[in-house]
Design an enzyme around this catalytic site. Structure first.
Site, PDB file in Angstrom:
ATOM      1  N   LYS A 282       7.383 -11.688 -40.183  1.00  0.00           N
ATOM      2  CA  LYS A 282       6.074 -12.274 -39.870  1.00  0.00           C
ATOM      3  C   LYS A 282       5.259 -12.619 -41.113  1.00  0.00           C
ATOM      4  O   LYS A 282       4.626 -13.673 -41.175  1.00  0.00           O
ATOM      5  CB  LYS A 282       5.280 -11.334 -38.963  1.00  0.00           C
ATOM      6  CG  LYS A 282       5.810 -11.250 -37.542  1.00  0.00           C
ATOM      7  CD  LYS A 282       4.886 -10.425 -36.661  1.00  0.00           C
ATOM      8  CE  LYS A 282       5.390 -10.403 -35.225  1.00  0.00           C
ATOM      9  NZ  LYS A 282       4.460  -9.720 -34.322  1.00  0.00           N
ATOM     10  N   ASP A 318       0.139 -13.892 -31.407  1.00  0.00           N
ATOM     11  CA  ASP A 318      -0.152 -12.482 -31.139  1.00  0.00           C
ATOM     12  C   ASP A 318      -1.662 -12.276 -31.140  1.00  0.00           C
ATOM     13  O   ASP A 318      -2.229 -11.626 -30.258  1.00  0.00           O
ATOM     14  CB  ASP A 318       0.461 -11.584 -32.223  1.00  0.00           C
ATOM     15  CG  ASP A 318       1.947 -11.347 -32.035  1.00  0.00           C
ATOM     16  OD1 ASP A 318       2.442 -11.536 -30.909  1.00  0.00           O
ATOM     17  OD2 ASP A 318       2.613 -10.983 -33.017  1.00  0.00           O
TER      18      ASP A 318
END
Length: 496
Positions: A282, A318
């Site tokens: 990420k 997210d």
């Protein structure tokens, strides 16, 4: 086609499972004669066969179980061709000793369980010259570029070719075989009976990936992770593509940390248009973006990337999903500045999800405390985002309005553990567990018993996936279907 591999110790079991597979729609079955533990009776196996077969007799060095002499194995291969079956698989180094006979097609094969040779084209040419109807090359994938080379080889071959990169890194070569023109690919009868590394269950190949309708126009998406086999993202995204009538597929890309650059430089070349990004990529993936949304830059991590010609655009869904869940549960109006001012949040864990939530909460002026078993990680994240770091042992002392579990504690199969003591929960808290498998973690169960409001990992998972779907396709996601699929997949009671 999908060729389903069968390896059983007894003739009776192999015959019964072959019959069952054909009844279930299998078009081609490989009978692994090296698995049979007594003298092989070819006539019994193939005389009344319910459908076409490939016969193979693998040596141990080729991933098989043959215990007899090499001479006996060659005799068995010659006898297999004499039975008139549809295909016989012959290793390249003995191909000249097994003459063609009748209408049986010759699959000339090569296996390398250590890596993928640099000289793939030369190897292929030599195998094709061995009177091959089909060339089959199965090598171990050690890097994403091995897959790219293998798919390119198959697509450009004049002789029908099956090119497989084995192992979890190479699963995409099995799924995309149809796209590059392979006559068929291999799958296993069931998940617990794999005959080669990285083999997928044939039902998964059909029900999740819809293998046989993949073509050159199929848009490709996927998730990069290490490990990746546990991910349910392919299940829900592929179901959403089908429901929306889109010719698109979402694939699992296992990607070791040091292989990220290779992937970024080559994946668009095989048709990948967008990816989901999870552990451990990420943060590092942000460096490969040519542009990124402001929240992704602020968080310092992305979980989605869109490829648009030479552009790589980064997003963090997210963050969006988590803030939607929190604002809805607290009854806050979206887009209002300082909406969490006066609220206190305790975040357990200092990984990628925790980072996204902490940044979003701080943007809304929430007072955020971060704790981790590794205090140094908590201090680093807290320092970067303007939060407070707390020792793990003191996590229950902060009076929080919002408790967030950003750790994997409570995830399947360790479902009897919780990162927070039940005695510290109360009815005035909102408890948010980002773990989605199972949905009702021990923490969520205990929070409900205490009368707290809860946000489950499924809530967040479906929302972030829906945002990704929109970025991938420009269409609204079928969120009810996505939620249904993830609940079915994580249900501890599975009905087969």
């Amino acid at each position: 086609m999908i060729c389903v591999s069968l390896g059983r110790a007894r003739h009776q079991k192999m015959i019964a499972e072959h019959q069952y597979l054909v009844e279930q729609g299998a078009q081609l079955v490989e009978l692994r004669l090296d698995y049979i533990t007594r003298a092989v009776n070819l006539k019994r196996l193939v005389q009344d066969r319910p459908g076409p077969v490939v016969l193979s007799v693998r040596r141990k060095e080729d991933g098989g179980r043959w215990e007899g002499t090499e001479q006996d194995r060659l005799v068995l291969l010659r006898s297999a061709i004499a039975t008139g079956v549809e295909y016989v698989d012959i290793e390249a180094d003995v191909a000249s000793q097994i003459p063609r006979y009748g209408a049986t097609k010759r699959i000339i094969s090569y296996h390398d369980f250590s890596g993928t040779p640099d000289e793939l084209e030369e190897l292929h040419a030599a195998m094709a010259a061995e009177d091959a109807d089909i060339v089959k090359i199965a090598t171990m994938a050690n890097t994403f570029s091995d897959n790219v080379r293998m798919l390119k080889l198959v697509a450009e071959s004049e002789v029908p070719t099956i090119g497989i990169c084995m192992g979890e890194l190479g699963m995409l070569t099995r799924i995309l075989s149809n796209r590059v023109g392979s006559p068929f690919t291999y799958a296993t009868f069931s998940t617990d009976k794999k005959l080669a590394p990285g083999q997928l269950n044939w039902k998964e190949m059909n029900s999740i990936y819809h293998h046989e309708s993949i073509d050159k126009d199929t848009a490709l998406f996927g998730v990069i992770a290490d490990p990746v086999a546990h991910s349910h993202s392919p299940l829900i995204h592929n179901a959403a593509f089908v429901d929306s009538g889109l010719n698109a597929r979402y694939l699992p890309f296992r990607l070791p940390k040091d292989d990220l650059q290779t992937f970024m430089n080559t994946c668009h070349g095989i048709g990948v248009e967008g990816i989901s990004i999870t552990i451990p990529h990420k943060e590092a993936s942000l460096d490969y973006c040519t542009q990124a949304e402001a929240s992704a830059t602020g968080i310092g991590a992305i979980n989605t990337m869109i490829f648009n010609d030479e552009e790589r655009i980064g997003y963090n869904t997210d963050y969006r999903a988590a803030m939607d869940c929190i604002e809805e549960t607290f009854g806050l109006q979206r887009g209002v500045e300082n909406s969490m001012q006066g609220k206190v949040a305790m975040i357990l864990g200092a990984g990628g999800v925790s980072r996204a939530l902490a940044w979003g909460l701080r943007q809304r002026k929430c007072d955020v405390y971060i704790t981790s078993r590794t205090m140094e990680r908590a201090q680093t994240l807290a320092g970067e985002l303007g939060c407070h770091a707390v020792e793990w042992e003191h996590r229950h002392e902060t009076k929080a309005h919002l408790l967030v579990n950003g750790t994997p504690v409570g995830m399947h199969p360790n479902v009897d553990t919780s990162p927070y003591n039940m005695t510290a929960l109360n009815e005035y808290m909102v408890v948010f567990d980002t773990v989605y498998n199972p949905e009702n973690t021990l923490l969520i169960k205990q929070a409900k018993r205490k009368g707290a409001r809860v946000i489950t990992g499924v809530d967040m998972f479906v929302r972030q996936a829906a945002y990704q779907f929109r970025l991938f396709t420009g269409k609204d996601a079928p969120t009810d279907l996505m939620r249904q699929k993830i609940k079915q997949a994580t249900n501890p009671v599975q009905i087969n």
